[in-house]
Scaffold this motif. Structure first.
Motif, PDB file in Angstrom:
ATOM      1  N   MET A   4       0.822  -1.216   0.000  1.00  0.00           N
ATOM      2  CA  MET A   4       0.000   0.000   0.000  1.00  0.00           C
ATOM      3  C   MET A   4       0.856   1.266   0.000  1.00  0.00           C
ATOM      4  SD  MET A   4      -3.151  -0.220  -0.476  1.00  0.00           S
ATOM      5  CE  MET A   4      -3.765   1.378  -0.039  1.00  0.00           C
ATOM      6  N   ASP A   5       2.024   1.224   0.622  1.00  0.00           N
ATOM      7  CA  ASP A   5       2.890   2.405   0.631  1.00  0.00           C
ATOM      8  C   ASP A   5       3.236   2.837  -0.789  1.00  0.00           C
ATOM      9  OD1 ASP A   5       2.854   2.376   3.356  1.00  0.00           O
ATOM     10  OD2 ASP A   5       4.865   1.566   3.604  1.00  0.00           O
ATOM     11  N   TRP A   6       3.480   1.871  -1.657  1.00  0.00           N
ATOM     12  CA  TRP A   6       3.793   2.164  -3.050  1.00  0.00           C
ATOM     13  C   TRP A   6       2.609   2.823  -3.731  1.00  0.00           C
ATOM     14  CZ3 TRP A   6       6.507   2.253  -7.526  1.00  0.00           C
ATOM     15  CH2 TRP A   6       7.847   1.940  -7.436  1.00  0.00           C
ATOM     16  N   ILE A   7       1.435   2.297  -3.479  1.00  0.00           N
ATOM     17  CA  ILE A   7       0.225   2.834  -4.101  1.00  0.00           C
ATOM     18  C   ILE A   7      -0.033   4.256  -3.614  1.00  0.00           C
ATOM     19  CG2 ILE A   7      -2.282   2.566  -4.312  1.00  0.00           C
ATOM     20  CD1 ILE A   7      -1.743  -0.507  -4.196  1.00  0.00           C
ATOM     21  N   TRP A   8       0.071   4.469  -2.301  1.00  0.00           N
ATOM     22  CA  TRP A   8      -0.135   5.826  -1.762  1.00  0.00           C
ATOM     23  C   TRP A   8       0.921   6.789  -2.302  1.00  0.00           C
ATOM     24  CZ3 TRP A   8      -4.573   7.258  -0.401  1.00  0.00           C
ATOM     25  CH2 TRP A   8      -5.427   6.424   0.303  1.00  0.00           C
ATOM     26  N   THR A  15      -0.865  13.226  -7.831  1.00  0.00           N
ATOM     27  CA  THR A  15      -1.631  14.382  -7.367  1.00  0.00           C
ATOM     28  C   THR A  15      -0.785  15.649  -7.380  1.00  0.00           C
ATOM     29  OG1 THR A  15      -2.995  12.944  -5.989  1.00  0.00           O
ATOM     30  CG2 THR A  15      -3.033  15.288  -5.472  1.00  0.00           C
ATOM     31  N   ILE A  16       0.430  15.556  -6.874  1.00  0.00           N
ATOM     32  CA  ILE A  16       1.317  16.723  -6.866  1.00  0.00           C
ATOM     33  C   ILE A  16       1.663  17.143  -8.287  1.00  0.00           C
ATOM     34  CG2 ILE A  16       3.631  17.551  -6.243  1.00  0.00           C
ATOM     35  CD1 ILE A  16       3.390  15.764  -3.727  1.00  0.00           C
ATOM     36  N   CYS A  18      -0.062  16.604 -11.081  1.00  0.00           N
ATOM     37  CA  CYS A  18      -1.256  17.192 -11.713  1.00  0.00           C
ATOM     38  C   CYS A  18      -1.544  18.575 -11.139  1.00  0.00           C
ATOM     39  CB  CYS A  18      -2.465  16.287 -11.529  1.00  0.00           C
ATOM     40  SG  CYS A  18      -2.388  14.794 -12.518  1.00  0.00           S
ATOM     41  N   GLY A  19      -1.360  18.715  -9.827  1.00  0.00           N
ATOM     42  CA  GLY A  19      -1.564  20.021  -9.195  1.00  0.00           C
ATOM     43  C   GLY A  19      -0.592  21.055  -9.741  1.00  0.00           C
ATOM     44  N   GLY A  20       0.660  20.653  -9.938  1.00  0.00           N
ATOM     45  CA  GLY A  20       1.649  21.563 -10.507  1.00  0.00           C
ATOM     46  C   GLY A  20       1.294  21.974 -11.926  1.00  0.00           C
ATOM     47  N   ALA A  21       0.800  21.007 -12.717  1.00  0.00           N
ATOM     48  CA  ALA A  21       0.405  21.316 -14.095  1.00  0.00           C
ATOM     49  C   ALA A  21      -0.794  22.252 -14.128  1.00  0.00           C
ATOM     50  CB  ALA A  21       0.089  20.018 -14.847  1.00  0.00           C
ATOM     51  N   VAL A  22      -1.784  21.980 -13.288  1.00  0.00           N
ATOM     52  CA  VAL A  22      -2.978  22.838 -13.240  1.00  0.00           C
ATOM     53  C   VAL A  22      -2.610  24.241 -12.781  1.00  0.00           C
ATOM     54  CG1 VAL A  22      -5.175  23.195 -12.016  1.00  0.00           C
ATOM     55  CG2 VAL A  22      -4.609  20.945 -12.952  1.00  0.00           C
ATOM     56  N   TYR A  23      -1.746  24.332 -11.773  1.00  0.00           N
ATOM     57  CA  TYR A  23      -1.328  25.647 -11.267  1.00  0.00           C
ATOM     58  C   TYR A  23      -0.584  26.434 -12.352  1.00  0.00           C
ATOM     59  CZ  TYR A  23      -0.008  29.033  -7.693  1.00  0.00           C
ATOM     60  OH  TYR A  23       0.129  30.169  -6.950  1.00  0.00           O
ATOM     61  N   LEU A  24       0.311  25.767 -13.066  1.00  0.00           N
ATOM     62  CA  LEU A  24       1.063  26.424 -14.132  1.00  0.00           C
ATOM     63  C   LEU A  24       0.141  26.848 -15.274  1.00  0.00           C
ATOM     64  CD1 LEU A  24       3.803  27.296 -15.324  1.00  0.00           C
ATOM     65  CD2 LEU A  24       4.012  25.000 -16.270  1.00  0.00           C
ATOM     66  N   LEU A  25      -0.746  25.964 -15.697  1.00  0.00           N
ATOM     67  CA  LEU A  25      -1.666  26.291 -16.793  1.00  0.00           C
ATOM     68  C   LEU A  25      -2.686  27.353 -16.388  1.00  0.00           C
ATOM     69  CD1 LEU A  25      -2.287  22.696 -18.189  1.00  0.00           C
ATOM     70  CD2 LEU A  25      -0.945  24.525 -19.264  1.00  0.00           C
ATOM     71  N   GLY A  26      -3.124  27.308 -15.141  1.00  0.00           N
ATOM     72  CA  GLY A  26      -4.146  28.251 -14.680  1.00  0.00           C
ATOM     73  C   GLY A  26      -3.615  29.617 -14.310  1.00  0.00           C
ATOM     74  N   ASN A  27      -2.417  29.655 -13.711  1.00  0.00           N
ATOM     75  CA  ASN A  27      -1.866  30.922 -13.222  1.00  0.00           C
ATOM     76  C   ASN A  27      -0.648  31.399 -14.002  1.00  0.00           C
ATOM     77  OD1 ASN A  27      -3.737  31.142 -11.130  1.00  0.00           O
ATOM     78  ND2 ASN A  27      -2.476  29.933  -9.747  1.00  0.00           N
ATOM     79  N   ILE A  61      -5.983  21.441   4.347  1.00  0.00           N
ATOM     80  CA  ILE A  61      -7.278  20.771   4.249  1.00  0.00           C
ATOM     81  C   ILE A  61      -7.193  19.410   3.560  1.00  0.00           C
ATOM     82  CG2 ILE A  61      -9.575  20.944   3.210  1.00  0.00           C
ATOM     83  CD1 ILE A  61      -9.361  24.001   3.708  1.00  0.00           C
ATOM     84  N   ALA A  62      -6.399  19.298   2.505  1.00  0.00           N
ATOM     85  CA  ALA A  62      -6.338  18.035   1.749  1.00  0.00           C
ATOM     86  C   ALA A  62      -5.922  16.849   2.623  1.00  0.00           C
ATOM     87  CB  ALA A  62      -5.429  18.181   0.537  1.00  0.00           C
TER      88      ALA A  62
END
Length: 143
Positions: A4-8, A15-16, A18-27, A61-62
């Motif tokens: 499970m550690d590998w999966i998490w 997640t990080i 995708c978050g970086g890509a969204v932040y770069l594309l959005g801002n 929060i996440a």
């Protein structure tokens, strides 16, 4: 079967990333946590404080949502020595200021953009971290 550690870890990394890509594309800016939070602390990011506060709130929060919905807190191998934890946190903060960025800025966003500065910074802080762990284990017999 995969542990499970590998999966998490895979889920967290995706997640990080995708978050970086969204932040770069959005801002149009790099998602470097130390720069975002540093701008709140030193006042240089006053004109975009709402974006920075939203980012900071999401960092808090996440994980709380994960704990709430999963019903458990992940087991860690964190030392019980609070002085060492505080010292490590201060050194990480100092290092991010000296290195003009942190793991999310250089490691995730820099490497994904093939930034030479990001690649070199990531190699340096990984090597420095490994050396510090070896030195602390030699001095204190473990963490």
């Amino acid at each position: 079967m995969i542990e499970m550690d590998w999966i998490w870890g895979l889920i967290g990394g995706l997640t990080i990333g995708c978050g970086g890509a969204v932040y770069l594309l959005g801002n149009g800016r790099i998602m470097g946590a130390s720069g975002i939070i540093g701008g709140l602390v030193d006042g240089s990011g006053r004109h975009e404080w709402a974006d920075r506060m939203a980012f900071l709130a999401a960092l808090i929060i996440a994980p709380a949502l994960v704990v709430y919905f999963s019903g458990s807190i992940a087991q860690t191998n964190l030392t019980g020595n609070i002085v060492m934890v505080v010292l490590a946190g201060l050194l990480v903060g100092l290092g991010t200021r000296i290195g003009n960025g942190c793991t999310s800025g250089h490691g995730v966003c820099g490497i994904s953009r093939l930034s030479p500065r990001g690649i070199v910074a990531t190699l340096v802080y990984i090597a420095a971290g490994a050396l510090i762990v070896v030195a602390l284990r030699a001095m204190f017999g473990g963490l």
